[in-house]
Design a protein around this motif. Structure first.
Motif, PDB file in Angstrom:
ATOM      1  N   GLY A 194       3.836   6.637   2.700  1.00 16.22           N
ATOM      2  CA  GLY A 194       2.433   6.923   1.989  1.00 16.22           C
ATOM      3  C   GLY A 194       0.811   7.745   2.977  1.00 16.22           C
ATOM      4  O   GLY A 194      -0.232   7.682   2.831  1.00 16.22           O
ATOM      5  N   VAL A 195       1.937   8.251   4.355  1.00 15.71           N
ATOM      6  CA  VAL A 195       0.804   9.020   5.015  1.00 15.71           C
ATOM      7  C   VAL A 195       1.464  10.421   5.129  1.00 15.71           C
ATOM      8  O   VAL A 195       2.097  10.515   5.457  1.00 15.71           O
ATOM      9  CB  VAL A 195       0.880   7.701   6.976  1.00 15.71           C
ATOM     10  CG1 VAL A 195       0.220   8.420   8.012  1.00 15.71           C
ATOM     11  CG2 VAL A 195       0.759   6.307   6.622  1.00 15.71           C
ATOM     12  N   SER A 211      12.265  10.551  -0.895  1.00 20.11           N
ATOM     13  CA  SER A 211      11.144   9.487  -2.359  1.00 20.11           C
ATOM     14  C   SER A 211      11.380   8.553  -2.109  1.00 20.11           C
ATOM     15  O   SER A 211      11.559   8.499  -0.913  1.00 20.11           O
ATOM     16  CB  SER A 211      12.876   9.528  -2.623  1.00 20.11           C
ATOM     17  OG  SER A 211      13.101   9.071  -4.252  1.00 20.11           O
ATOM     18  N   GLY A 212       9.931   8.726  -3.334  1.00 22.32           N
ATOM     19  CA  GLY A 212       9.159   7.000  -2.947  1.00 22.32           C
ATOM     20  C   GLY A 212       8.206   7.030  -1.559  1.00 22.32           C
ATOM     21  O   GLY A 212       7.364   6.364  -0.836  1.00 22.32           O
ATOM     22  N   CYS A 213       7.735   7.911  -1.082  1.00 16.07           N
ATOM     23  CA  CYS A 213       7.137   8.196  -0.398  1.00 16.07           C
ATOM     24  C   CYS A 213       5.498   8.246  -0.979  1.00 16.07           C
ATOM     25  O   CYS A 213       4.266   8.234   0.110  1.00 16.07           O
ATOM     26  CB  CYS A 213       7.460   9.470   0.851  1.00 16.07           C
ATOM     27  SG  CYS A 213       6.365  11.381   0.076  1.00 16.07           S
ATOM     28  N   GLY A 214       5.200   8.838  -1.871  1.00 18.89           N
ATOM     29  CA  GLY A 214       3.785   8.359  -2.624  1.00 18.89           C
ATOM     30  C   GLY A 214       3.230   9.876  -3.283  1.00 18.89           C
ATOM     31  O   GLY A 214       2.320   9.571  -3.584  1.00 18.89           O
ATOM     32  N   LYS A 215       4.508  10.562  -3.538  1.00 24.03           N
ATOM     33  CA  LYS A 215       4.208  11.849  -3.789  1.00 24.03           C
ATOM     34  C   LYS A 215       3.344  11.711  -5.245  1.00 24.03           C
ATOM     35  O   LYS A 215       2.598  12.689  -5.419  1.00 24.03           O
ATOM     36  CB  LYS A 215       5.093  12.781  -4.032  1.00 24.03           C
ATOM     37  CG  LYS A 215       5.736  12.952  -2.533  1.00 24.03           C
ATOM     38  CD  LYS A 215       6.870  13.667  -2.638  1.00 24.03           C
ATOM     39  CE  LYS A 215       8.404  13.762  -2.941  1.00 24.03           C
ATOM     40  NZ  LYS A 215       8.734  12.187  -3.274  1.00 24.03           N
ATOM     41  N   THR A 216       4.939  11.448  -6.242  1.00 20.37           N
ATOM     42  CA  THR A 216       3.886  10.714  -7.556  1.00 20.37           C
ATOM     43  C   THR A 216       2.991  10.370  -8.154  1.00 20.37           C
ATOM     44  O   THR A 216       1.578  10.413  -8.576  1.00 20.37           O
ATOM     45  CB  THR A 216       5.198  10.583  -8.742  1.00 20.37           C
ATOM     46  OG1 THR A 216       6.248  11.539  -7.987  1.00 20.37           O
ATOM     47  CG2 THR A 216       4.865  10.173 -10.498  1.00 20.37           C
ATOM     48  N   THR A 217       2.560   8.934  -7.085  1.00 25.24           N
ATOM     49  CA  THR A 217       1.445   8.561  -7.427  1.00 25.24           C
ATOM     50  C   THR A 217       0.682   8.730  -6.699  1.00 25.24           C
ATOM     51  O   THR A 217      -0.708   9.126  -7.738  1.00 25.24           O
ATOM     52  CB  THR A 217       1.359   7.126  -6.418  1.00 25.24           C
ATOM     53  OG1 THR A 217       3.109   6.681  -6.902  1.00 25.24           O
ATOM     54  CG2 THR A 217       0.566   6.148  -6.441  1.00 25.24           C
ATOM     55  N   GLN A 265       0.692  -1.230  -0.339  1.00 22.75           N
ATOM     56  CA  GLN A 265       0.028  -0.235  -0.184  1.00 22.75           C
ATOM     57  C   GLN A 265       1.069   1.088   0.235  1.00 22.75           C
ATOM     58  O   GLN A 265       1.611   1.441   1.140  1.00 22.75           O
ATOM     59  CB  GLN A 265      -0.775   0.191   1.019  1.00 22.75           C
ATOM     60  CG  GLN A 265      -2.240   1.027   1.190  1.00 22.75           C
ATOM     61  CD  GLN A 265      -2.911   1.050   2.297  1.00 22.75           C
ATOM     62  OE1 GLN A 265      -2.732   0.171   2.988  1.00 22.75           O
ATOM     63  NE2 GLN A 265      -3.903   1.795   2.187  1.00 22.75           N
ATOM     64  N   VAL A 266       1.125   2.431  -0.511  1.00 24.37           N
ATOM     65  CA  VAL A 266       1.916   3.180  -1.131  1.00 24.37           C
ATOM     66  C   VAL A 266       1.127   4.138  -0.817  1.00 24.37           C
ATOM     67  O   VAL A 266       1.666   5.765  -0.735  1.00 24.37           O
ATOM     68  CB  VAL A 266       2.300   3.456  -2.421  1.00 24.37           C
ATOM     69  CG1 VAL A 266       2.977   2.380  -2.707  1.00 24.37           C
ATOM     70  CG2 VAL A 266       1.433   3.702  -3.991  1.00 24.37           C
TER      71      VAL A 266
END
Ligand SMILES: Nc1ncnc2c1ncn2[C@@H]1O[C@H](COP(=O)(O)OP(=O)(O)O)[C@@H](O)[C@H]1O
Ligand SMILES: [Mg+2]
Length: 367
Positions: free
Chosen positions: A210-211, A38-44, A17-18
């Motif tokens: 992701g939070v 990086s990788g925390c879900g911004k682009t998604t 779950q991103v």
């Protein structure tokens, strides 16, 4: 008028779950910055709003209407990416005109709109050139022009200047801000650079794994971080954080860091403001500017020894040791002579933050 709202948005890639239950309301004309590692879900998150990515739960609303079932093309949202995404065989003019070619606009109307956008972005003299002849900054201006020209409901920008060198980044940052003030469109801007976030945002949305951690004005997230993650993510040099125990001492409160022999003096009001949490495992957070250093002994100051001194031009960062804990203090440049100097330090209670170690949450103490 464009408002964007995320309600309980969830996104999985396979079993991972991103995006975790993301709730966010963005006002018309607001400039929102999504900030995180990086990788925390911004682009998604951005791609989900644009319609380039499906979501697995929740709603995305534009002006109150759910759009998660609409294709990207039907959401009327423009997106600018970090990688220059211009058509190499087309001139700058044609690149900007491209999104209008599919509309029913006449040649003359298209021409007028391309020239108006070019003027706003100060790239009129580049219109006849091919992208390969442009600098990185100009390519991003053209990409922004191409996004703006169709007057989208919202502009989404994913690290649009992340690939430029430092000086140009600073210049482009100021330009993006000017453009926003002039054009005023609902904007969501993604970056991992907190200076960019602080300088551009009306409100910053800080994400971690992701939070959503906190939403607030640049001043809010800097001065009133909601938890230890935000406290240590925003601000440079980073906030000092140390385990602390709070006790009552004569007519004051005493805050002892880790295994230190003595505590810092705080107003007695701290005890009541901790609201029953005084006995819990606490962390004290203090920015370097809240650690006050002086040469002479004074009431409320603890004797300490300086360690490393970092001269940073307009100020110095001086490391001092309190027990086995290192605190970084901000002093006038040249205030201490170097390592090994005996000085006296105090913590400014008005700038101190208290966190619950178990949850990481700020206890909201303001003195
Ligand atoms: N298409 C994809 N397939 C699988 N995992 C992905 C995909 N896109 C992103 N991820 C993962 O999702 C997480 C969030 O990525 P991303 O939104 O790109 O983060 P950010 O933009 O904050 O760096 C990362 O762990 C990334 O590896
Ligand atoms: Mg990204």
């Amino acid at each position: 008028m464009t408002q964007i709202e995320l309600r309980g948005v969830q996104k999985y890639f396979g079993a991972v779950q991103v995006i975790k239950d993301l709730n966010l309301k963005i006002d018309d004309n607001e400039f929102i910055v999504l900030l995180g590692q990086s990788g925390c879900g911004k682009t998604t998150t951005l791609r989900a709003i644009a319609g380039l990515e499906t979501i697995d739960g929740g709603d995305i609303l534009i002006d109150g209407k759910p759009v998660q079932h609409l294709k990207a093309a039907d959401r009327d949202i423009a997106m600018v990416f970090q990688s220059f995404s211009l058509y190499p065989h087309m001139s700058v003019y044609e690149n900007i005109a491209f999104p209008l070619r599919a509309t029913r606009k006449s040649k003359a109307e298209i021409d007028q709109e391309v020239r108006s956008v070019a003027k706003t972005l100060q790239i009129t003299d580049l219109l006849a050139k091919k992208p390969s002849a442009l600098s990185g900054g100009d390519m991003q201006r053209v990409a922004i022009g191409r996004a703006l020209v169709r007057r989208p409901k919202a502009m989404l920008m994913d690290e649009p200047i992340g690939a430029l060198d430092a000086k140009l980044r600073e210049e482009m940052r100021a330009e993006i801000k000017r453009l926003h003030i002039k054009q005023g469109s609902t904007s969501i801007y993604v970056t991992h650079d907190q200076i960019e976030a602080m300088s551009l945002a009306d409100r910053i949305v800080i994400m971690h794994e992701g939070v959503l951690q906190q939403v607030g004005s640049p001043d809010d997230v800097y001065s009133h971080p909601a938890n230890l993650f935000v406290a240590q993510f925003v601000g440079s040099p980073v906030m000092n954080v140390a385990e602390a125990s709070v006790t009552e001492k004569a007519s004051a409160a005493s805050v002892t860091l880790g295994d230190a022999a003595a505590g810092f003096e705080f107003p007695r009001a701290l005890l009541s403001k901790l609201n029953g949490h005084a006995g819990d495992k606490l962390a004290l957070g203090i920015r370097p500017e809240g650690v006050i250093v002086r040469h002479e002994a004074a009431e409320g100051f603890l004797p300490v020894e300086t360690q490393i001194v970092e001269p940073l031009g307009s100020f110095d960062i001086v490391d001092i040791k309190v027990g086995s804990k290192m605190l970084r203090a901000r002093t006038k440049s040249g205030f201490v002579s170097g390592p090994g100097e005996k000085v006296f330090a105090r913590i400014d209670p008005a700038q101190a933050h208290f966190f619950d170690v178990a949850s990481g949450r700020s206890l909201g103490v303001r003195l």
